[in-house]
Design a protein around this motif. Structure first.
Motif, PDB file in Angstrom:
ATOM      1  N   GLY A   8      -0.179  -8.781   0.760  1.00  8.09           N
ATOM      2  CA  GLY A   8      -0.618  -7.676  -0.324  1.00  8.09           C
ATOM      3  C   GLY A   8      -1.444  -8.382  -1.392  1.00  8.09           C
ATOM      4  O   GLY A   8      -1.720  -7.793  -2.421  1.00  8.09           O
ATOM      5  N   ARG A  44      -7.125  -9.467  -1.464  1.00  5.31           N
ATOM      6  CA  ARG A  44      -7.875  -8.264  -1.347  1.00  5.31           C
ATOM      7  C   ARG A  44      -9.186  -8.604  -0.751  1.00  5.31           C
ATOM      8  O   ARG A  44     -10.128  -9.161  -1.272  1.00  5.31           O
ATOM      9  N   SER A  93     -12.664  -8.428   1.703  1.00  2.78           N
ATOM     10  CA  SER A  93     -13.874  -7.737   1.838  1.00  2.78           C
ATOM     11  C   SER A  93     -13.597  -6.474   2.607  1.00  2.78           C
ATOM     12  O   SER A  93     -12.912  -6.394   3.543  1.00  2.78           O
ATOM     13  N   PRO A  94     -14.291  -5.187   2.358  1.00  2.00           N
ATOM     14  CA  PRO A  94     -14.151  -4.072   2.860  1.00  2.00           C
ATOM     15  C   PRO A  94     -14.909  -3.941   4.293  1.00  2.00           C
ATOM     16  O   PRO A  94     -14.867  -2.775   4.896  1.00  2.00           O
ATOM     17  N   ASP A 147     -12.275  -2.758   8.155  1.00  2.00           N
ATOM     18  CA  ASP A 147     -11.132  -2.323   7.676  1.00  2.00           C
ATOM     19  C   ASP A 147     -10.106  -1.843   8.932  1.00  2.00           C
ATOM     20  O   ASP A 147     -10.444  -0.905   9.621  1.00  2.00           O
ATOM     21  N   SER A 175      -7.233  -0.386   9.023  1.00  2.00           N
ATOM     22  CA  SER A 175      -6.682   0.828   8.799  1.00  2.00           C
ATOM     23  C   SER A 175      -7.519   2.036   9.024  1.00  2.00           C
ATOM     24  O   SER A 175      -7.224   3.086   9.859  1.00  2.00           O
ATOM     25  N   PRO A 192      -2.699   3.668   4.268  1.00  2.00           N
ATOM     26  CA  PRO A 192      -2.859   2.856   3.183  1.00  2.00           C
ATOM     27  C   PRO A 192      -3.910   1.633   3.641  1.00  2.00           C
ATOM     28  O   PRO A 192      -3.715   1.069   4.694  1.00  2.00           O
ATOM     29  N   THR A 193      -4.424   0.909   2.629  1.00  2.00           N
ATOM     30  CA  THR A 193      -5.311   0.076   2.858  1.00  2.00           C
ATOM     31  C   THR A 193      -5.569  -0.786   1.723  1.00  2.00           C
ATOM     32  O   THR A 193      -4.960  -0.370   0.611  1.00  2.00           O
ATOM     33  N   GLY A 194      -6.291  -2.037   1.703  1.00  2.00           N
ATOM     34  CA  GLY A 194      -6.774  -2.625   0.646  1.00  2.00           C
ATOM     35  C   GLY A 194      -6.226  -4.166   0.736  1.00  2.00           C
ATOM     36  O   GLY A 194      -6.919  -5.023   0.140  1.00  2.00           O
ATOM     37  N   GLY A 195      -5.147  -4.515   1.414  1.00  2.00           N
ATOM     38  CA  GLY A 195      -4.608  -5.714   1.423  1.00  2.00           C
ATOM     39  C   GLY A 195      -5.041  -6.319   2.595  1.00  2.00           C
ATOM     40  O   GLY A 195      -5.829  -5.895   3.308  1.00  2.00           O
ATOM     41  N   ARG A 211      -9.418  -5.763   6.057  1.00  2.00           N
ATOM     42  CA  ARG A 211      -8.633  -4.958   4.970  1.00  2.00           C
ATOM     43  C   ARG A 211      -7.447  -3.952   5.730  1.00  2.00           C
ATOM     44  O   ARG A 211      -7.808  -3.719   7.118  1.00  2.00           O
ATOM     45  N   THR A 247      -3.169  -1.886   5.955  1.00  2.00           N
ATOM     46  CA  THR A 247      -1.885  -2.003   5.699  1.00  2.00           C
ATOM     47  C   THR A 247      -1.114  -3.179   6.570  1.00  2.00           C
ATOM     48  O   THR A 247      -1.418  -3.446   7.796  1.00  2.00           O
TER      49      THR A 247
END
Length: 494
Positions: free
Chosen positions: A334, A337, A339-340, A343, A345, A384-387, A416, A418
């Motif tokens: 976590g 962060r 790049s998107p 992903d 998730s 959840p996502t982002g990490g 990215r 969870t």
């Protein structure tokens, strides 16, 4: 003098002297000493091998087993400067002599057997083996090292006829290593041994005049491109076993070691650029992953990733101490962060909300698929996502050394997501009926729920099970193993 040349530390004075090796139309001096095989001069068996065995191919790695003071290794290294040659020896005195004799042959690496990475595999093996250690010990030695040849690789063994060359040839054949006699001179036999488990005999040394090599896309031009992009020339020291479908090589530049992975697909060049940035961020946060030394394109469809080499071993199971180290690494996911662009998730929820419920599963795994589908509501909510999400966080990608987590490998497919995705990947090992541990499994499940919640954990687990059994449905030879793994995962949440 007491002791034998295969002793680690020969007794008695060293008494060095110089011998001449005349081969390939030239002569060069080698330093030898008492307590080392062939101390009085290069023996006839070694000369038979050098005169009749082919040189290694460029951009390959080979091993000289029981190298003595190095006449075979040094000759191979001189003949093919674009190949890496391991000179493996247990005799400490001989190792010192190899380093001296190979001082001007930089592609020769002198090493004790335990210093050669266990995962390393070779394109060729050359040996004047230590027959006098006894039949059982010799057989064990040869099985160990011939077992480290890549498919299509060859071993070249020179053995005196009077000391059992023909019986050794018969034993190798019966043991699963097809062997023939490549040459016979002055009472010696040169045996050509094909790697067990297959290989293309017609494409091997007999046809090409070169030492055998397994299939692999790395070419000398590729190595030159990689060297130009990473600050200097590299030597291939062998293949690293366990890289999945990607060719993986150990490279050397002096004392520096690096791992080269080749990726197929035009999109990988951009993904590797993102991986290099993410690795820097992860390492800054204290994450145990090797540094990226370089990356780039080789051609339109291939890219390369060069990372630092970390010594360690994989484990079949986790205990409470090693689990603590692994969960400590996951806690750092976590901190970054990415790049998107990719992903994990989103991929999980898209899979579960797509057509998987209508997929026609094989009858052997259909009950397991239904159990997995019953774990989630439909439509599955966004996870959840982002990490940072590794994407393949399994025991085969974790290296341990001296009880600690030495490195997390193979993260170039990251995205990215969870961390629950990675914890569920880890469960595939800890729920194994043979190597698993119920206490370790329970802790992973509890940690995953604490990070993402129960719904996210069940969604990730359902995805893992369904992906496993749908793939096995399309590849029926995998059904038994897939069913076992899926059942164990499902049982972990009952």
């Amino acid at each position: 003098m007491t002791g034998s040349y295969w002793d680690r530390r020969p007794a008695g004075p060293e008494r060095r002297h110089v011998v001449d090796l005349r081969i390939d139309g030239e002569s060069f001096a080698l330093t030898t000493a008492a307590g080392v095989f062939g101390a009085q001069g290069v023996d006839r068996g070694t000369m038979t091998l050098l005169r009749h065995a082919p040189a290694p191919r460029p951009a390959t790695g080979v091993v000289d087993l029981g190298a003595g003071y190095g006449p075979i290794a040094v000759t191979l290294g001189r003949r093919q400067p674009a190949a890496g040659v391991w000179a493996v020896e247990v005799n400490e005195r001989a190792l010192g002599l190899i380093r001296s004799n190979a001082s001007r042959v930089p592609n020769v690496v002198a090493a004790r057997p335990e210093e050669v990475p266990p995962a390393l595999r070779f394109d060729g093996l050359y040996s004047n083996p230590p027959i006098k250690i006894g039949k059982d010990a010799l057989h064990e030695l040869l099985l160990d090292w011939l077992g480290r040849l890549v498919p299509g690789g060859y071993g070249w063994l020179v053995v005196k006829q009077a000391m059992g060359a023909d019986s050794l040839r018969q034993w190798l054949d019966e043991t699963g290593y097809p062997t023939d006699r490549a040459a016979a001179k002055q009472g010696y036999r040169l045996l050509r041994v094909r790697a067990g488990g297959g290989g293309q005999a017609d494409a091997g040394p007999a046809a090409t005049g070169q030492a055998g090599t397994g299939p692999g896309p790395l070419a000398p031009d590729d190595l030159a491109t990689i060297g130009a992009g990473t600050g200097g020339a590299w030597t291939v020291l062998g293949h690293l076993h366990g890289g999945g479908s990607d060719p993986v090589y150990l490279l050397g530049r002096g004392a520096l070691r690096a791992v080269l992975k080749l990726k197929h697909g035009a999109w990988w060049a951009d993904q590797l650029s993102r991986a290099a940035t993410t690795v820097e961020e992860l390492r800054a946060a204290g994450y145990p992953t090797p540094p990226v030394l370089g990356f780039g394109r080789l051609d339109e469809d291939r890219a390369y990733l060069l990372t630092g080499f970390v010594r360690g071993e994989t484990l079949n199971r986790l205990d409470p101490a090693t689990l603590d180290a692994v969960l400590g690494a996951v806690a750092l996911h976590g901190e970054v962060r990415p790049s998107p662009v990719r992903d994990w998730s989103v991929m999980v929820t898209s899979f579960l909300n797509g057509g998987i419920a209508d997929f026609t599963f094989h009858p052997d795994v259909l009950p397991l698929a239904r159990r997995a589908l019953d774990l989630v509501s439909r439509p599955v909510p966004a996870l959840p996502t982002g990490g940072f999400a590794h994407g393949d966080f399994t025991l085969r990608n974790l290296l341990f050394h001296e009880g600690g987590l030495a490195a997390v490998l193979d993260l170039e497919g990251f995205g990215r997501g969870t961390p629950v995705i990675d914890l569920v990947s880890l469960l595939t090992a800890t729920t194994d009926p043979v190597d698993g541990s119920p206490d370790v499994t329970r802790r992973i499940v509890e940690y995953a729920v604490s990070l993402g919640g129960t719904d996210a954990f069940l969604a990730c687990l359902a995805h893992r099970v369904l992906a496993t059994v749908s793939w096995a449905t399309e590849h029926p030879q995998l059904l038994t193993d897939a069913a076992r793994r899926a059942r164990a995962l499902l049982d972990a949440v009952d």
